[in-house]
Design a protein around this motif. Structure first.
Motif, mmCIF file in Angstrom:
data_model
loop_
_atom_site.group_PDB
_atom_site.id
_atom_site.type_symbol
_atom_site.label_atom_id
_atom_site.label_comp_id
_atom_site.label_asym_id
_atom_site.label_seq_id
_atom_site.Cartn_x
_atom_site.Cartn_y
_atom_site.Cartn_z
ATOM 1 N N GLU A 7 -23.100 6.637 -37.410
ATOM 2 C CA GLU A 7 -24.313 6.145 -37.068
ATOM 3 C C GLU A 7 -25.458 7.045 -37.347
ATOM 4 O O GLU A 7 -25.434 8.113 -37.325
ATOM 5 C CB GLU A 7 -24.139 5.861 -35.394
ATOM 6 N N PRO A 8 -26.565 6.448 -37.594
ATOM 7 C CA PRO A 8 -27.689 7.276 -37.807
ATOM 8 C C PRO A 8 -28.079 8.141 -36.504
ATOM 9 O O PRO A 8 -27.696 7.535 -35.199
ATOM 10 C CB PRO A 8 -28.808 6.399 -38.192
ATOM 11 N N ALA A 9 -28.695 9.288 -36.571
ATOM 12 C CA ALA A 9 -29.278 10.101 -35.533
ATOM 13 C C ALA A 9 -30.182 9.280 -34.337
ATOM 14 O O ALA A 9 -30.864 8.694 -34.948
ATOM 15 C CB ALA A 9 -29.569 11.204 -35.834
ATOM 16 N N PRO A 10 -30.038 9.283 -33.250
ATOM 17 C CA PRO A 10 -31.032 8.665 -32.399
ATOM 18 C C PRO A 10 -32.379 8.853 -32.658
ATOM 19 O O PRO A 10 -33.117 7.934 -32.228
ATOM 20 C CB PRO A 10 -30.437 8.922 -31.056
ATOM 21 N N GLU A 11 -32.500 10.062 -33.127
ATOM 22 C CA GLU A 11 -34.092 10.555 -33.137
ATOM 23 C C GLU A 11 -34.658 10.386 -34.602
ATOM 24 O O GLU A 11 -35.804 10.532 -34.924
ATOM 25 C CB GLU A 11 -34.109 12.057 -32.824
ATOM 26 N N SER A 12 -33.965 9.649 -35.210
ATOM 27 C CA SER A 12 -34.333 9.341 -36.879
ATOM 28 C C SER A 12 -35.622 8.405 -36.938
ATOM 29 O O SER A 12 -35.876 7.506 -35.999
ATOM 30 C CB SER A 12 -33.339 8.678 -37.431
ATOM 31 N N GLU A 19 -32.194 2.559 -43.211
ATOM 32 C CA GLU A 19 -30.820 2.816 -44.055
ATOM 33 C C GLU A 19 -29.535 3.290 -43.407
ATOM 34 O O GLU A 19 -28.750 3.117 -43.974
ATOM 35 C CB GLU A 19 -31.607 3.671 -45.038
ATOM 36 N N GLY A 20 -29.563 4.007 -42.592
ATOM 37 C CA GLY A 20 -28.578 4.664 -41.734
ATOM 38 C C GLY A 20 -27.498 3.291 -41.192
ATOM 39 O O GLY A 20 -26.284 3.387 -41.322
ATOM 40 N N TRP A 21 -28.332 2.305 -40.457
ATOM 41 C CA TRP A 21 -27.381 1.339 -39.981
ATOM 42 C C TRP A 21 -26.884 0.279 -41.017
ATOM 43 O O TRP A 21 -25.943 -0.031 -41.162
ATOM 44 C CB TRP A 21 -28.087 0.640 -39.064
ATOM 45 N N LEU A 22 -27.898 0.533 -42.087
ATOM 46 C CA LEU A 22 -27.453 -0.483 -43.339
ATOM 47 C C LEU A 22 -25.969 0.435 -44.064
ATOM 48 O O LEU A 22 -25.068 -0.446 -44.301
ATOM 49 C CB LEU A 22 -28.271 -0.635 -44.419
#
Length: 170
Positions: A7-12, A19-22
């Motif tokens: 998962e993308p970092a929460p502070e992204s 792009e991280g969730w995709l």
């Protein structure tokens, strides 16, 4: 192959988050297909449905191609698996379809999507237009839509995989 989903970092920032969730959802679909034979990947969920994991991967290759090549970059990119006469052809797999071929096509479309999205602003209208609506979109909208598209079909993939071999997981 073992898929490493993160998962993308929460502070992204917004772009990194989208792009991280995709990527996470792309990896989820790949994970749902891991370790299965071509016969299993072509197996439909339950009659009368023709939905299969291989069909989902073919469909997502088409969706990646449509949004990131045709709409975002205004590229000429003919359909891969469907036609005007058979608009659901991407879901219809045959005995001659192999996952190696389908996976390679899907990965090529993902690479083209990454290339076309790289550096494109999130909030400017796309160069191309949607084939049915004629509308222009933003990359933000496309990324958000693609996350939704993968998430919905990953739910289907969960059920297909569980039916095939009992494997479950988020």
């Amino acid at each position: 192959m073992t898929t490493d989903r993160r998962e993308p970092a929460p502070e992204s920032d917004e772009r990194t988050m989208l792009e991280g969730w995709l990527e996470y959802h792309r990896q989820t679909l790949a994970w749902k297909c891991e370790g299965l034979t071509d016969v299993q990947l072509r197996t439909a969920a339950v009659a009368p449905s023709t939905l299969s994991l291989m069909g989902l991967v073919r469909h997502m290759a088409e969706v990646e191609r449509s949004w990131y090549r045709r709409v975002l970059a205004d590229e000429e990119a003919d359909p891969l698996f469907y036609t005007d006469e058979d608009p659901d052809g991407d879901f219809r797999v045959t005995e001659s379809d192999t996952f190696a071929e389908v996976h390679a096509i899907w990965q090529a479309e993902i690479e083209a999507a990454r290339r076309n999205a790289a550096g494109a602003p999130l909030d400017e209208p796309t160069r191309g237009r949607h084939r049915r609506t004629g509308a222009r979109y933003t990359l933000r909208w496309i990324h958000t839509h693609m996350i939704e598209e993968y998430a919905r079909h990953n739910g289907h993939a969960d059920l297909l995989r569980e039916r095939l071999d009992g494997v479950t997981g988020d």
